[in-house]
Design a protein around this motif. Structure first.
Motif, PDB file in Angstrom:
ATOM      1  N   ARG A   1     -70.670 -13.106  28.573  1.00 27.15           N
ATOM      2  CA  ARG A   1     -69.311 -12.589  28.690  1.00 27.15           C
ATOM      3  C   ARG A   1     -68.365 -13.735  29.007  1.00 27.15           C
TER       4      ARG A   1
ATOM      5  N   GLN B   1     -76.106 -21.223  23.627  1.00 26.82           N
ATOM      6  CA  GLN B   1     -76.909 -20.176  22.986  1.00 26.82           C
ATOM      7  C   GLN B   1     -77.626 -20.711  21.760  1.00 26.82           C
TER       8      GLN B   1
ATOM      9  N   GLN C   1     -66.693  -9.678  25.492  1.00 34.24           N
ATOM     10  CA  GLN C   1     -68.136  -9.509  25.641  1.00 34.24           C
ATOM     11  C   GLN C   1     -68.853  -9.895  24.349  1.00 34.24           C
ATOM     12  N   PHE C   2     -69.714 -10.873  24.448  1.00 30.39           N
ATOM     13  CA  PHE C   2     -70.593 -11.253  23.349  1.00 30.39           C
ATOM     14  C   PHE C   2     -71.979 -10.647  23.574  1.00 30.39           C
ATOM     15  N   LYS C   3     -72.879 -10.843  22.627  1.00 34.18           N
ATOM     16  CA  LYS C   3     -74.209 -10.246  22.742  1.00 34.18           C
ATOM     17  C   LYS C   3     -74.996 -10.819  23.909  1.00 34.18           C
ATOM     18  N   GLN C   4     -74.855 -12.119  24.183  1.00 33.59           N
ATOM     19  CA  GLN C   4     -75.667 -12.738  25.223  1.00 33.59           C
ATOM     20  C   GLN C   4     -74.871 -13.253  26.422  1.00 33.59           C
TER      21      GLN C   4
ATOM     22  N   TYR D   1     -71.217 -11.590  17.960  1.00 32.41           N
ATOM     23  CA  TYR D   1     -70.343 -10.424  18.092  1.00 32.41           C
ATOM     24  C   TYR D   1     -71.170  -9.151  18.320  1.00 32.41           C
ATOM     25  N   LEU D   2     -70.717  -8.331  19.217  1.00 31.70           N
ATOM     26  CA  LEU D   2     -71.445  -7.119  19.589  1.00 31.70           C
ATOM     27  C   LEU D   2     -71.639  -6.174  18.407  1.00 31.70           C
ATOM     28  N   HIS D   3     -70.637  -6.038  17.579  1.00 31.59           N
ATOM     29  CA  HIS D   3     -70.669  -4.992  16.562  1.00 31.59           C
ATOM     30  C   HIS D   3     -70.972  -5.515  15.156  1.00 31.59           C
TER      31      HIS D   3
END
Length: 240
Positions: free
Chosen positions: A12, A57, A7-10, A237-239
């Motif tokens: 999957r 993106q 899962q990425f920010k924008q 990256y999500l985090h």
């Protein structure tokens, strides 16, 4: 058991049916390749579709195409494209690069490739993994990639490739034979003082001095991403 997706920010990336999963060095390639301003982008050997999705993106107007020989991976990439916010600008072709070349596509401003790179090592008994990881006459060769790029890049277009340093030397030889020359190189290091794990090299049509940079994935504390890595991948990256 690991997730069947990343899962990425924008977006999957579903990857259960792909031999090669999302990895850090491929994410670096997707985040740093100079796709800004490109009207047409091609991802050769797209696998999950990661590089094409990252290009979509980063460039809000480009048409992005992707070629993948493995039918299961191509289908997964197409599903990832359809589920993304940029579905109308992304297309996957489930054919070989030679078959794709035979369709005479329009020229590309940027071509991305994270190619198979094991040249001498034993092949995996898993045929799908062999296709993804080993360069051979029956998979995707450095010569084939180089010649395709030479034929289908625009005059100012770029080919950006990710490989381990020894394999990159072989690729540069094949690229030069096709009339493409390195213009910029990013050396990826795991931590300070470690050897380069991967080179990300951009190629163009004119010989010129090569601009070389280094990126550390981690600080001395291997559990911590470097500041440069966090800045580069912060939009993905999500985090971070």
């Amino acid at each position: 058991m690991a997730n069947s997706y990343f899962q990425f920010k924008q977006f999957r990336v579903e990857q259960a049916h792909c031999a090669m999963k999302v990895c850090t060095d491929a994410c670096v390639l997707g985040a740093m390749a100079a796709v800004a301003g490109a009207r047409r982008v091609l991802d050769i050997g797209t696998g999950t579709g990661l590089l094409a999705l990252m290009a979509a993106q980063r460039n809000s107007t480009a048409t992005i195409e992707a070629v993948e020989l493995d039918a299961a991976a191509a289908a997964q990439a197409a599903e990832n494209f359809a589920a993304s916010p940029w579905a109308e600008r992304l297309r996957a072709y489930p054919i070989s690069l030679a078959q794709f070349a035979a369709t005479h596509p329009a020229s590309y401003d940027h071509i991305l490739c994270n190619p198979p790179f094991f040249r001498q090592s034993l092949r995996s008994p898993d045929a799908q993994r062999t296709t993804a990881r080993h360069t051979a006459n029956d998979t995707l060769t450095f010569t084939e990639i180089s010649r395709f790029a030479a034929d289908f890049l625009t005059e100012q277009g770029k080919l950006t490739v990710l490989l381990p340093p020894p394999e990159m030397l072989h690729f540069e030889q094949d690229a030069a034979a096709a009339g493409l020359y390195p213009t910029a190189r990013l050396a990826l290091h795991h931590r300070p003082g470690s050897r380069a794990l991967r080179h990300i090299t951009a190629f163009g049509r004119q010989p010129q001095p090569v601009s070389t940079q280094t990126l550390l994935l981690h600080d001395a504390d291997e559990a911590v991403y470097s500041q440069e890595f966090r800045a580069l991948l912060g939009g993905f990256y999500l985090h971070l």
